[in-house]
Motif scaffolding. Sequence first.
Motif, PDB file in Angstrom:
ATOM      1  N   MET A 643       0.866  -1.294   0.025  1.00 34.46           N
ATOM      2  CA  MET A 643      -0.034  -0.009  -0.120  1.00 34.46           C
ATOM      3  C   MET A 643       0.992   1.293  -0.103  1.00 34.46           C
ATOM      4  SD  MET A 643      -3.323  -0.168  -0.251  1.00 34.46           S
ATOM      5  CE  MET A 643      -4.083  -1.755  -0.767  1.00 34.46           C
ATOM      6  N   ASP A 644       2.000   1.009  -0.542  1.00 30.84           N
ATOM      7  CA  ASP A 644       2.993   2.396  -0.551  1.00 30.84           C
ATOM      8  C   ASP A 644       2.283   3.467  -0.789  1.00 30.84           C
ATOM      9  OD1 ASP A 644       5.208   3.892  -0.859  1.00 30.84           O
ATOM     10  OD2 ASP A 644       6.126   2.836  -2.408  1.00 30.84           O
ATOM     11  N   GLY A 645       2.404   4.500  -0.100  1.00 30.50           N
ATOM     12  CA  GLY A 645       1.882   5.884  -0.047  1.00 30.50           C
ATOM     13  C   GLY A 645       0.461   6.177   0.294  1.00 30.50           C
ATOM     14  N   LYS A 726       9.969   2.778   6.044  1.00 29.98           N
ATOM     15  CA  LYS A 726      10.342   4.300   5.651  1.00 29.98           C
ATOM     16  C   LYS A 726      11.767   4.102   5.385  1.00 29.98           C
ATOM     17  CE  LYS A 726      10.918   8.904   7.732  1.00 29.98           C
ATOM     18  NZ  LYS A 726      11.107   9.456   9.316  1.00 29.98           N
ATOM     19  N   ALA A 727      12.626   3.416   6.228  1.00 29.99           N
ATOM     20  CA  ALA A 727      13.856   3.382   5.950  1.00 29.99           C
ATOM     21  C   ALA A 727      14.279   2.903   4.430  1.00 29.99           C
ATOM     22  CB  ALA A 727      14.584   2.402   6.889  1.00 29.99           C
ATOM     23  N   LYS A 728      13.317   2.086   3.991  1.00 34.13           N
ATOM     24  CA  LYS A 728      13.584   1.351   2.576  1.00 34.13           C
ATOM     25  C   LYS A 728      12.890   2.547   1.581  1.00 34.13           C
ATOM     26  CE  LYS A 728      13.359  -3.627   2.719  1.00 34.13           C
ATOM     27  NZ  LYS A 728      12.304  -4.412   2.282  1.00 34.13           N
ATOM     28  N   GLY A 729      12.383   3.859   1.729  1.00 41.44           N
ATOM     29  CA  GLY A 729      11.906   4.601   0.935  1.00 41.44           C
ATOM     30  C   GLY A 729      10.424   4.339   0.379  1.00 41.44           C
ATOM     31  N   ILE A 730       9.779   3.457   1.520  1.00 40.33           N
ATOM     32  CA  ILE A 730       8.365   3.411   1.159  1.00 40.33           C
ATOM     33  C   ILE A 730       7.575   4.450   1.898  1.00 40.33           C
ATOM     34  CG2 ILE A 730       6.365   1.683   1.575  1.00 40.33           C
ATOM     35  CD1 ILE A 730       8.668  -0.659   0.832  1.00 40.33           C
ATOM     36  N   ILE A 731       6.462   4.744   1.404  1.00 41.28           N
ATOM     37  CA  ILE A 731       5.831   6.052   2.080  1.00 41.28           C
ATOM     38  C   ILE A 731       4.687   5.209   2.927  1.00 41.28           C
ATOM     39  CG2 ILE A 731       4.390   7.986   1.866  1.00 41.28           C
ATOM     40  CD1 ILE A 731       5.842   8.489  -0.703  1.00 41.28           C
TER      41      ILE A 731
END
Length: 907
Positions: A643-645, A726-731
């Motif tokens: 569900m990124d973002g 978050k650390a992996k760049g996922i929002i």
Amino acid sequence: MEKKRIYKFGNGHAEGRADMRNLLGGKGANLAEMNLIGVPVPPGFTITTEVCTEYNQHGKEAVVELIKKDVEEAIAHVEELMGSKFGDKENPLLVSVRSGARVSMPGMMDTVLNLGLNDEVVEGIARKSGNERFAWDSYRRFVQMYGDVVLGMKPKSKDDIDPFEEIMEKKKAEKGITLDTEFTVDDLKDLVVLFKAAVKECTGKDFPTSSWEQLWGAICAVFDSWMNERAITYRQMYQIPEEWGTAVNVQAMVFGNMGNTSATGVAFTRDASTGEDLFNGEYLINAQGEDVVAGIRTPQQITTEGSRRWAKLQGISEEDRASKYPSLEEAMPECAAQLIETQQKLEDYFKDMQDLEFTIQDNKLWLLQTRNGKRTGAAMVKIAMDLYRDGEIDDKTVLKRMEANKLDELLHPVFAKEALQQAKVIAKGLPASPGAATGKIVFFADDAEAWAEKRKKVVLVRIETSPEDLRGMTVAQGILTARGGMTSHAAVVARGMGKCCVSGAGDIKVDYKARTIEMSGKVYKEGDWISLNGSTGEVYEGQVATVDPELSGDFAAIMDICEKYTKMDVRTNADTPKDAAIARKFGAKGIGLCRTEHMFFEGERIKAMREMILAKDTAGRKEALKKLLPMQRSDFEGIFEAMDGLGVTIRLLDPPLHEFVPHQLATQKELADEMGMTLEEVKLACDALEEFNPMLGHRGCRLGNTYPEITEMQARAIIEAALNMKAKGIIVHPEIMVPLVGIVTELKMQADIIHATAKKVFEEKGDTIEYKVGTMIEVPRAAVTADEIAECADFFSFGTNDLTQMTFGYSRDDAGKFLKIYREKGILKNDPFQILDQKGVGALIKMATEKGRSVKPQIKLGICGEHGGEPSSVQFCNSLGLNYVSCSPFRVPIARVAAAQAAVEQA
Ligand code: PEP
Ligand code: MG
């Protein structure tokens, strides 16, 4: 002014119009309109649906008295236009009497044709038509139909014998013939005498000879049929209100059975299965309407192109086809050309696919009905988009044309190509309604129901279906019939339901008595597996594997239109990354409910969960929770990633704990060994969790408030997972939801634990993330005190499953026992667990919405009970201005359409 109860039409004039369907029923309104646009329609009149309501309220005598003069005057109007007289011996007028509700209910109500015949009138008809056989054939049909419909002689169950059919069969055997058309005039005369004797025996009365007595009998029978069991079942299924009533249409008869220059048929202006722009339909020479729909004789195709396609499917050579089964275009070219012109005129006028009934009497074409045709979900989408692209309708009309629930048909699996290549075709019929169905053979509708109740998948196999089979058809995966064309009852009803159907598989031999079916020389028994391909008409042996469907093109275009108009977001209820991904593909804008308990049932997890539940003290519980933490965290990571973002609402543990512990001795013993406890100890601990009313017991936030360490572990798992992602760049937008709150303090205590845990994790990780804490509103007290609760909630999510349970006081688990009876008795119109009770439960939601917003205007509001995917409930949510609805993944497209429709309608 006196209320107008009867609307006349004929000869290019009409008192009604197409937009009067509520009053005149669909059939009556369109008969009027066809007159106005110059389509040939036999003259007649419509008795309004309001009269049906009066009939049900005040009874037969009062209503007959009320409309007597008007009906007499309307018959005189028809007599004048037809130049004949009702009941006259020399120059008689015959009429048809048909039902016609606001929405079409195919085959559910009654019809009487050829009305007005008696022993003298039949002679007049014979003289006038110069066709004695036709006159007696009509009379034979009339006595039979009137006996069945008006005098109540229709068999009530599958074991009863139709007295008329029995007489006919006996006569055929005597004469050594097989077809009705082989009866001579004398045979038909004999049949009429025998039929009338059967009427006398069954009812104790003579068959009525007065045309007027016949007419009143038929009109009342049509009104009565509104309340018959089939019609009631159909209304319940499609949520058609009883108050609507049916209209009655009385029309001059035109005859398709007057010989070889006469015919009758039904047609669709487009393909009702696929939506293709192909005029198609079926006809029978020298027949009456019911012969086509009843599926007794296999009808022929109207267009030559359709006829060739049909012959190919049936394995009939072109030579045989052209000589034995010519199309209407070939058999009656002038009438066919006129019909093709008329169908185009009607479609252009109504700007939608039409379903037509016509009769050709002695080379003259008459239209008996036009209505928006029933269609599959795929056809619904394609036809609307085709008309939109042609500039016929705008995008809001496209939306209006969507029956949201029907989209479901497009989302389900189709047969896998590879599996199909291996599959053994054992029979072939007509592709009456598309889809892939696999199930066990059953032959009777009541068996289908009984088997389905035991969760068995069934395919209903019938020689032909009748409206009595409706319930069985509803629960079956698919329907296979030996007789009947694309417009047979089975085909029309199956398409309406979006159910896979193969009809008219002429080579199969169904033996109801032995409960067997012979296909390709092999005998299959009740309970054997077969698969049906409703798109090709093929029947396969055994179970054939399926795959997911393609969702692009028109489907995507419809979703884009939804996006343009919708005000609410549609989220999904998903507990796994897989479900989340499916829902996202369907356009879900986040997760509205992730039920964390579902994660505890998998594999080894249940053990750790049981350890936690059976722990003797807080320290023991904490130990077990430590094992659960990494499992939960990784689940949440998967869901956040999918569900990124988008927002993800995760609910804390909700169900009563006894659902997690073993209740059987053997498993209790296993658990005892694993935990180093005695069996007795485990048994005692499990028994201690038993509750009289677990749904109202130790569950929801009552768990988190008695065992705060559970909430602490879950909050930690959520926040840690969010930070890791978050650390992996996922929002990530985590929203933590507390279930079953009824008192603000319950929420406050849980919120305190969540905030304290989050603070701790932030410190440990040296990073922070925004998160929300909110609550479900599912206890009536929470709705009533929503202003207090809103003080410490970022959002409300209406849990309408529990809210319905607690508002009505109906146990979710036990209500099935009486809800069916309540609906049958009319105490409840619908199952409130499926369709939101707007008056009661809805009032609580409205109150909570207003109270919540009064203290926190920006509070986010949504719904995540089952109602979040039900169109009428979604519309209600839109009217309250909720921010989102949340539903299971496969209902996301349905909810999106319903939400967009609501936005357009309520604008
Ligand atoms: C509800 O009660 O509506 C809800 C969504 O929660 P559950 O069905 O899990 O009780
Ligand atoms: Mg609930």
